[in-house]
Design an enzyme around this catalytic site. Structure first.
Site, PDB file in Angstrom:
ATOM      1  CB  CYS A  35      23.837  25.697  39.149  1.00  0.00           C
ATOM      2  SG  CYS A  35      24.770  25.602  40.676  1.00  0.00           S
ATOM      3  N   GLY A  62      28.472  25.221  34.935  1.00  0.00           N
ATOM      4  CA  GLY A  62      29.050  24.647  36.142  1.00  0.00           C
ATOM      5  C   GLY A  62      29.828  23.392  35.815  1.00  0.00           C
ATOM      6  CG  ASN A 136      21.043  28.826  37.929  1.00  0.00           C
ATOM      7  OD1 ASN A 136      20.670  29.333  36.875  1.00  0.00           O
ATOM      8  ND2 ASN A 136      22.148  29.205  38.537  1.00  0.00           N
ATOM      9  N   GLY A 137      21.051  29.578  41.371  1.00  0.00           N
ATOM     10  CA  GLY A 137      20.820  30.864  42.023  1.00  0.00           C
ATOM     11  C   GLY A 137      21.471  30.892  43.390  1.00  0.00           C
ATOM     12  CE1 TYR A 281      32.453  34.764  30.318  1.00  0.00           C
ATOM     13  CE2 TYR A 281      31.490  34.975  32.496  1.00  0.00           C
ATOM     14  CZ  TYR A 281      32.441  34.442  31.659  1.00  0.00           C
ATOM     15  OH  TYR A 281      33.375  33.597  32.156  1.00  0.00           O
TER      16      TYR A 281
END
Ligand code: SF4
Length: 501
Positions: A35, A62, A136-137, A281
């Site tokens: 996300c 995402g 996000n997480g 990445y």
């Protein structure tokens, strides 16, 4: 108490559009990001359009769904759906999202299925008005949080952990707290990784978990110094012309209103543990983390890789996109010429239209096409950022050999991935991770390369300009900074459960 029927979440009435069940062969053989979040406080500006562009820059984090929520006075406007940002929104939809402030979200599901009802922002009604939340997480104590809510007569309606945070904030607000105190109370109950943006009628909040596992940055609009932007990455600030101000600190809450910005340290002090994979990445190479350019970091990874495991060869190529800076660094350090050997088709992503079986057989070429005139007759060093299951690497190596490469030496700009992630990254269960069960020589044989070498753990951390202790690197070591409850561990740590040999 507001009854659950008052929740603004859709009742998952759209089960047909389930897209997560991709055939195994079609799944991307990489850890997948979970996300991107964005938020803006900018009265007088087109906040929905600015959020759209911010999400556009965060699309790599995402691709399953996207959503925006705005507040115009106390009136909430929102739109979310499955698909890419550019599919979910058009000018008419954005026009229907007026307001002074906005938050947005792009989603890849690691918890909860890939359905429209799980698209964010999550929206709840409270006694102070509506609240929209983007996350996000990944939380690791969802069982306890569910029990906490159910004990208070509040039944979550979706399968996502983000809803639990929103519902707990709602409970706290309805018990008499203001937005900030309610959010802090909710965050104190949450364990795991969370970078949040929250919109209320009175302002926006940006919050990071005590370890700062997922990134979150603060920017400012240059011509309007009271207009603030928060985003997962700096590339989302760049796209709308906002200046990077600073990172949101681990354990910090920012409350941005008409009165300005208020920073609150809400959590007990903890050593920061930013996900090192963001550096290697996930995050875009043009983003900066802790004032460090990720492009430069990835080049240094390549240089370090050349120092550790150079090899006689004619050319060095990188696997687009994230392998490219490391390949350039490897070339600079080794003196072996860099060449572009693989062209990426940027427009192949997750799609509702599945390829045919024949197209699947073509495998990697749908995404990466080798340049025959560059590769023919060459001894090639291929730089990639990671190997997860090894399936894509095997197809890639075959495609390079078919294009005429005489030798293939693969070099990986991170250590072997041996443990799954519990903090919002989809890295498969441990038995799916090739390096968890095989030696480097066995992996080389399985993917069909002449030689294979990984960057050392020390090399990966020493290439940063930061304190190496400030990173989570648990997927390389199994040393998880936030304790993983046993039940959750069992679901992914198949090796330790003796599920495989
Ligand atoms: S376990 Fe790996 S992917 Fe997950 S947060 Fe830590 S370093 Fe990142």
């Amino acid at each position: 108490m507001i009854p659950d029927s008052d929740l603004r979440l859709d009742p998952c009435a759209d089960p047909v559009r389930v897209i997560s069940a991709l055939p195994d062969s079609d799944r991307v053989d990489k850890p997948e990001e979970a996300c991107g979040v964005f938020g803006i406080y900018a009265p007088g500006q087109e906040v929905a359009k600015l959020t759209y562009f911010g999400l556009y820059a965060l699309q790599h984090r995402g691709q399953e769904s996207a959503g925006i929520a705005t507040f115009q006075g106390r009136q909430l406007h929102e739109h979310r759906d499955m698909g890419l940002v550019s599919h979910v929104f058009n000018p008419e939809i954005l026009q229907g999202l007026p307001g002074e402030l906005a938050i947005g979200h792009t989603r890849y599901s690691t918890t909860g299925s890939s359905r429209r009802c799980n698209a964010q922002p999550v929206i709840v009604d409270t006694r102070l008005g509506q609240l929209a939340l983007a996350h996000n997480g990944n939380l690791v104590n969802t069982t306890q949080l569910r029990e906490y809510l159910v004990a208070r007569g509040c039944e979550p309606t979706t399968t996502i952990d983000s809803e639990l945070i929103a519902l707990i904030i709602r409970e706290e607000v309805n018990s008499g707290k203001d937005w900030v105190d309610a959010t802090i109370s909710a965050c104190l109950l949450c364990v795991g990784a969370f970078s949040l943006t929250i919109a209320t009628p009175d302002g926006i909040m940006a919050i990071r978990d005590p370890y700062g596992i997922r990134p979150l940055v603060l920017g400012i609009m240059p011509d309007h110094t009271s207009h603030y932007v928060v985003a997962s990455e700096t590339c989302a600030l760049d796209i709308i012309g906002a200046d990077y101000e600073r990172d949101v600190k681990p354990g910090e809450l920012l409350w941005i209103t008409a009165d300005g910005i208020r920073a609150i340290d809400w959590a007990p002090k903890a050593a920061p543990k930013l996900c090192i994979f963001e550096m290697i990445y996930f995050a875009r190479p043009d983003s900066w983390v802790h004032e460090e350019s990720l492009y430069s970091y990835r080049m240094r990874l390549g240089k370090q890789l050349a120092i550790e495991s150079c090899q006689d060869a004619d050319i060095v190529i990188g696997v687009p996109d994230s392998g490219i800076p490391a390949a350039i660094g490897f070339s600079e350090a080794s003196g072996i010429p860099y060449a572009e050997g693989l062209i990426k088709n940027r427009y192949v992503g997750r799609t509702f239209i599945q390829p045919t079986q024949e197209m699947r057989e073509a495998g990697i070429r749908m995404k990466l096409n080798p340049l025959k005139d560059v590769l023919k007759g060459k001894r090639v060093i291929v730089i990639d950022d990671s190997i997860v299951r090894g399936t894509t690497s095997r197809k890639l190596v075959k495609a390079l050999r078919d294009a005429g490469a005489t030798e293939i030496h693969m070099r990986i700009s991170s250590p072997p991935v041996t443990h799954p992630c519990f903090y919002g990254i989809d890295t498969d269960t441990q038995d799916q991770l090739i390096a968890a069960t095989k030696s480097v020589a066995e992996i080389a044989a399985q993917i069909g390369v002449d030689t294979l070498a990984y960057l050392s753990w020390d090399g990966m951390l020493s290439a940063t300009n930061q304190n190496p202790n400030n990173f989570c690197s648990a997927c390389f070591t199994g040393d998880y900074p936030v304790e993983i409850p046993d039940g959750l561990k069992k679901s992914k740590l198949m090796l330790e459960m003796g599920a495989i040999n």
